[in-house]
Motif scaffolding. Structure first.
Motif, PDB file in Angstrom:
ATOM      1  N   THR A 207      -6.320  18.304 -25.817  1.00  0.00           N
ATOM      2  CA  THR A 207      -7.639  18.312 -26.445  1.00  0.00           C
ATOM      3  C   THR A 207      -8.633  18.915 -25.464  1.00  0.00           C
ATOM      4  N   ALA A 208      -9.736  19.399 -25.990  1.00  0.00           N
ATOM      5  CA  ALA A 208     -10.764  19.988 -25.129  1.00  0.00           C
ATOM      6  C   ALA A 208     -11.284  18.985 -24.102  1.00  0.00           C
ATOM      7  N   PRO A 209     -11.577  17.729 -24.479  1.00  0.00           N
ATOM      8  CA  PRO A 209     -12.041  16.777 -23.461  1.00  0.00           C
ATOM      9  C   PRO A 209     -11.002  16.519 -22.368  1.00  0.00           C
ATOM     10  N   ARG A 210      -9.740  16.407 -22.737  1.00  0.00           N
ATOM     11  CA  ARG A 210      -8.702  16.173 -21.720  1.00  0.00           C
ATOM     12  C   ARG A 210      -8.586  17.358 -20.771  1.00  0.00           C
ATOM     13  N   LEU A 211      -8.616  18.561 -21.324  1.00  0.00           N
ATOM     14  CA  LEU A 211      -8.561  19.747 -20.471  1.00  0.00           C
ATOM     15  C   LEU A 211      -9.783  19.823 -19.559  1.00  0.00           C
ATOM     16  N   ALA A 212     -10.946  19.526 -20.091  1.00  0.00           N
ATOM     17  CA  ALA A 212     -12.183  19.603 -19.296  1.00  0.00           C
ATOM     18  C   ALA A 212     -12.190  18.564 -18.184  1.00  0.00           C
ATOM     19  N   VAL A 213     -11.752  17.345 -18.471  1.00  0.00           N
ATOM     20  CA  VAL A 213     -11.715  16.294 -17.450  1.00  0.00           C
ATOM     21  C   VAL A 213     -10.682  16.639 -16.387  1.00  0.00           C
ATOM     22  N   LEU A 214      -9.504  17.060 -16.794  1.00  0.00           N
ATOM     23  CA  LEU A 214      -8.454  17.414 -15.833  1.00  0.00           C
ATOM     24  C   LEU A 214      -8.915  18.553 -14.930  1.00  0.00           C
ATOM     25  N   THR A 215      -9.573  19.538 -15.500  1.00  0.00           N
ATOM     26  CA  THR A 215     -10.110  20.653 -14.716  1.00  0.00           C
ATOM     27  C   THR A 215     -11.185  20.171 -13.752  1.00  0.00           C
ATOM     28  N   ALA A 216     -12.096  19.336 -14.239  1.00  0.00           N
ATOM     29  CA  ALA A 216     -13.184  18.819 -13.394  1.00  0.00           C
ATOM     30  C   ALA A 216     -12.640  18.027 -12.215  1.00  0.00           C
ATOM     31  N   VAL A 217     -11.659  17.173 -12.466  1.00  0.00           N
ATOM     32  CA  VAL A 217     -11.083  16.366 -11.381  1.00  0.00           C
ATOM     33  C   VAL A 217     -10.352  17.263 -10.393  1.00  0.00           C
TER      34      VAL A 217
END
Length: 98
Positions: free
Chosen positions: A19-29
């Motif tokens: 999902t977009a939120p999971r990808l965004a969080v994983l990228t941010a971390v």
């Protein structure tokens, strides 16, 4: 640096939907190791726009449970997140961010 496709493979490999939120969080971390939840929320909002605090908490919990990120909480500090999960350095304090 892993690509978005690498992150998608990681999520699928952990039996998580991409999902977009999971990808965004994983990228941010990945891009900002040792970040707290509020910082990660800010990075994700830069990418996705409006996303709730609860959504980021839920994604962080799912990624932590799946073993894709690690939650560390040094004494006297808020929880911090990182993608470095293959070693045991949780007792070490980062010289850059504290």
């Amino acid at each position: 640096m892993p690509t978005p496709t690498d992150f998608e493979r990681m999520l699928r490999g952990a039996a998580l939907r991409v999902t977009a939120p999971r990808l965004a969080v994983l990228t941010a971390v990945h891009e900002h190791p040792h970040s707290d939840t509020d910082s990660i929320l800010g990075f994700v909002r830069e990418t996705l726009g409006g996303v709730s605090h609860q959504a980021v908490y839920d994604v962080l919990k799912a990624l932590t449970t799946a073993g894709l990120i690690r939650r560390i909480q040094p004494m006297g500090s808020v929880a911090l997140y990182e993608t470095r999960v293959g070693d045991n350095h949780h007792h070490v304090v980062c010289r850059t961010c504290g």
